[in-house]
Design a protein around this motif. Structure first.
Motif, PDB file in Angstrom:
ATOM      1  N   ALA A  99       0.834  -1.206   0.000  1.00 45.17           N
ATOM      2  CA  ALA A  99       0.000   0.000   0.000  1.00 45.17           C
ATOM      3  C   ALA A  99       0.867   1.253   0.000  1.00 45.17           C
ATOM      4  O   ALA A  99       0.570   2.228  -0.709  1.00 45.17           O
ATOM      5  CB  ALA A  99      -0.934   0.006   1.204  1.00 45.17           C
ATOM      6  N   PHE A 100       1.962   1.232   0.769  1.00 42.90           N
ATOM      7  CA  PHE A 100       2.880   2.374   0.769  1.00 42.90           C
ATOM      8  C   PHE A 100       3.463   2.596  -0.622  1.00 42.90           C
ATOM      9  O   PHE A 100       3.463   3.721  -1.141  1.00 42.90           O
ATOM     10  CB  PHE A 100       3.999   2.147   1.784  1.00 42.90           C
ATOM     11  CG  PHE A 100       5.097   3.164   1.695  1.00 42.90           C
ATOM     12  CD1 PHE A 100       4.939   4.421   2.265  1.00 42.90           C
ATOM     13  CD2 PHE A 100       6.272   2.878   1.026  1.00 42.90           C
ATOM     14  CE1 PHE A 100       5.950   5.363   2.178  1.00 42.90           C
ATOM     15  CE2 PHE A 100       7.287   3.813   0.929  1.00 42.90           C
ATOM     16  CZ  PHE A 100       7.122   5.060   1.507  1.00 42.90           C
ATOM     17  N   SER A 117       1.051   3.973  -7.793  1.00 44.53           N
ATOM     18  CA  SER A 117      -0.240   3.744  -8.434  1.00 44.53           C
ATOM     19  C   SER A 117      -1.367   3.964  -7.423  1.00 44.53           C
ATOM     20  O   SER A 117      -1.781   3.032  -6.735  1.00 44.53           O
ATOM     21  CB  SER A 117      -0.316   2.319  -8.991  1.00 44.53           C
ATOM     22  OG  SER A 117      -1.615   2.062  -9.474  1.00 44.53           O
ATOM     23  N   PRO A 118      -1.861   5.192  -7.308  1.00 47.65           N
ATOM     24  CA  PRO A 118      -2.927   5.475  -6.352  1.00 47.65           C
ATOM     25  C   PRO A 118      -4.172   4.604  -6.538  1.00 47.65           C
ATOM     26  O   PRO A 118      -4.861   4.291  -5.567  1.00 47.65           O
ATOM     27  CB  PRO A 118      -3.242   6.948  -6.589  1.00 47.65           C
ATOM     28  CG  PRO A 118      -1.977   7.511  -7.147  1.00 47.65           C
ATOM     29  CD  PRO A 118      -1.387   6.399  -7.976  1.00 47.65           C
ATOM     30  N   ALA A 119      -4.445   4.180  -7.749  1.00 45.55           N
ATOM     31  CA  ALA A 119      -5.616   3.321  -7.986  1.00 45.55           C
ATOM     32  C   ALA A 119      -5.437   1.966  -7.306  1.00 45.55           C
ATOM     33  O   ALA A 119      -6.374   1.438  -6.688  1.00 45.55           O
ATOM     34  CB  ALA A 119      -5.846   3.138  -9.480  1.00 45.55           C
ATOM     35  N   LEU A 120      -4.240   1.384  -7.401  1.00 47.12           N
ATOM     36  CA  LEU A 120      -3.983   0.109  -6.728  1.00 47.12           C
ATOM     37  C   LEU A 120      -3.968   0.282  -5.214  1.00 47.12           C
ATOM     38  O   LEU A 120      -4.423  -0.595  -4.477  1.00 47.12           O
ATOM     39  CB  LEU A 120      -2.669  -0.503  -7.217  1.00 47.12           C
ATOM     40  CG  LEU A 120      -2.684  -1.051  -8.637  1.00 47.12           C
ATOM     41  CD1 LEU A 120      -1.292  -1.526  -9.052  1.00 47.12           C
ATOM     42  CD2 LEU A 120      -3.682  -2.182  -8.776  1.00 47.12           C
ATOM     43  N   LEU A 155      -6.716  -0.591   0.020  1.00 44.75           N
ATOM     44  CA  LEU A 155      -7.339  -0.009   1.208  1.00 44.75           C
ATOM     45  C   LEU A 155      -8.819  -0.349   1.309  1.00 44.75           C
ATOM     46  O   LEU A 155      -9.370  -0.412   2.404  1.00 44.75           O
ATOM     47  CB  LEU A 155      -7.155   1.508   1.208  1.00 44.75           C
ATOM     48  CG  LEU A 155      -5.735   2.002   1.437  1.00 44.75           C
ATOM     49  CD1 LEU A 155      -5.663   3.513   1.255  1.00 44.75           C
ATOM     50  CD2 LEU A 155      -5.220   1.606   2.800  1.00 44.75           C
ATOM     51  N   ASP A 156      -9.464  -0.566   0.171  1.00 46.72           N
ATOM     52  CA  ASP A 156     -10.888  -0.903   0.167  1.00 46.72           C
ATOM     53  C   ASP A 156     -11.145  -2.402   0.289  1.00 46.72           C
ATOM     54  O   ASP A 156     -12.296  -2.824   0.372  1.00 46.72           O
ATOM     55  CB  ASP A 156     -11.553  -0.386  -1.117  1.00 46.72           C
ATOM     56  CG  ASP A 156     -11.664   1.127  -1.127  1.00 46.72           C
ATOM     57  OD1 ASP A 156     -11.589   1.741  -0.045  1.00 46.72           O
ATOM     58  OD2 ASP A 156     -11.812   1.705  -2.220  1.00 46.72           O
ATOM     59  N   HIS A 157     -10.085  -3.206   0.328  1.00 48.45           N
ATOM     60  CA  HIS A 157     -10.253  -4.654   0.432  1.00 48.45           C
ATOM     61  C   HIS A 157     -10.918  -4.981   1.770  1.00 48.45           C
ATOM     62  O   HIS A 157     -10.534  -4.452   2.814  1.00 48.45           O
ATOM     63  CB  HIS A 157      -8.890  -5.353   0.341  1.00 48.45           C
ATOM     64  CG  HIS A 157      -8.999  -6.826   0.212  1.00 48.45           C
ATOM     65  ND1 HIS A 157      -9.090  -7.652   1.308  1.00 48.45           N
ATOM     66  CD2 HIS A 157      -9.044  -7.625  -0.879  1.00 48.45           C
ATOM     67  CE1 HIS A 157      -9.172  -8.903   0.905  1.00 48.45           C
ATOM     68  NE2 HIS A 157      -9.148  -8.905  -0.426  1.00 48.45           N
ATOM     69  N   ARG A 207      -5.378   0.310   7.213  1.00 48.94           N
ATOM     70  CA  ARG A 207      -5.813   1.624   7.688  1.00 48.94           C
ATOM     71  C   ARG A 207      -5.486   1.808   9.176  1.00 48.94           C
ATOM     72  O   ARG A 207      -5.045   2.882   9.593  1.00 48.94           O
ATOM     73  CB  ARG A 207      -7.303   1.822   7.433  1.00 48.94           C
ATOM     74  CG  ARG A 207      -7.620   2.104   5.967  1.00 48.94           C
ATOM     75  CD  ARG A 207      -9.054   2.548   5.761  1.00 48.94           C
ATOM     76  NE  ARG A 207     -10.048   1.591   6.234  1.00 48.94           N
ATOM     77  CZ  ARG A 207     -10.475   0.534   5.541  1.00 48.94           C
ATOM     78  NH1 ARG A 207      -9.992   0.306   4.334  1.00 48.94           N
ATOM     79  NH2 ARG A 207     -11.371  -0.291   6.041  1.00 48.94           N
ATOM     80  N   ALA A 208      -5.667   0.763   9.991  1.00 48.46           N
ATOM     81  CA  ALA A 208      -5.338   0.855  11.424  1.00 48.46           C
ATOM     82  C   ALA A 208      -3.851   1.125  11.612  1.00 48.46           C
ATOM     83  O   ALA A 208      -3.458   1.905  12.486  1.00 48.46           O
ATOM     84  CB  ALA A 208      -5.739  -0.434  12.141  1.00 48.46           C
ATOM     85  N   TRP A 209      -3.027   0.477  10.797  1.00 46.01           N
ATOM     86  CA  TRP A 209      -1.591   0.711  10.900  1.00 46.01           C
ATOM     87  C   TRP A 209      -1.241   2.149  10.506  1.00 46.01           C
ATOM     88  O   TRP A 209      -0.465   2.817  11.173  1.00 46.01           O
ATOM     89  CB  TRP A 209      -0.813  -0.280  10.036  1.00 46.01           C
ATOM     90  CG  TRP A 209       0.645  -0.016  10.105  1.00 46.01           C
ATOM     91  CD1 TRP A 209       1.416   0.589   9.165  1.00 46.01           C
ATOM     92  CD2 TRP A 209       1.510  -0.295  11.206  1.00 46.01           C
ATOM     93  NE1 TRP A 209       2.702   0.698   9.611  1.00 46.01           N
ATOM     94  CE2 TRP A 209       2.797   0.160  10.861  1.00 46.01           C
ATOM     95  CE3 TRP A 209       1.315  -0.895  12.449  1.00 46.01           C
ATOM     96  CZ2 TRP A 209       3.875   0.027  11.712  1.00 46.01           C
ATOM     97  CZ3 TRP A 209       2.402  -1.020  13.296  1.00 46.01           C
ATOM     98  CH2 TRP A 209       3.660  -0.562  12.928  1.00 46.01           C
TER      99      TRP A 209
END
Length: 115
Positions: A36-37, A43-46, A51-53, A61-63
């Motif tokens: 994600a980082f 690639s903001p789309a990936l 993040l939406d998974h 997101r918690a991290w």
């Protein structure tokens, strides 16, 4: 060029994390956090898809928001570290048998101190 590098690193981290789903000693979420980082830079789309998974997204997101590891995740990680240390002590010759225990103490201490 930098964007492609981050995209490539994100893909590698995602693949390794996905392999961790099937291999019990290979963690999944830390590699997804790394992916994600990297995707955020490449690639903001990936990144958004990750993040939406429904399963991995809340952990990532918690991290990001609190540096937090779930209680269940901590217990699993500490149990695997203890098992690895015990196996290392049993099968590796000295002084190499102490190495997994030392790694378990350092990383386990870090994991235990996360919120």
């Amino acid at each position: 060029m930098r964007r492609r590098l981050y995209l490539g690193l994100g893909i590698v981290a995602f693949v390794v994390g996905s392999v961790g789903i099937a291999l019990p000693l290979l963690p999944t979420v830390p590699f997804y956090i790394l992916a994600a980082f990297c995707f955020g830079k490449g690639s903001p789309a990936l990144e958004r898809r990750l993040l939406d998974h429904p399963t991995a997204g809340p952990h990532i997101r918690a991290w990001r928001e609190r540096g937090a590891i779930s209680r269940r995740g901590k217990i699993a990680a500490l149990a695997m570290l203890a098992a690895s240390a015990a196996i290392g002590l049993a099968v590796l010759p000295m002084p190499w048998g102490l190495l997994p225990g030392a790694v378990a103490i350092v990383t386990g201490g870090w994991i235990a101190t996360r919120p």
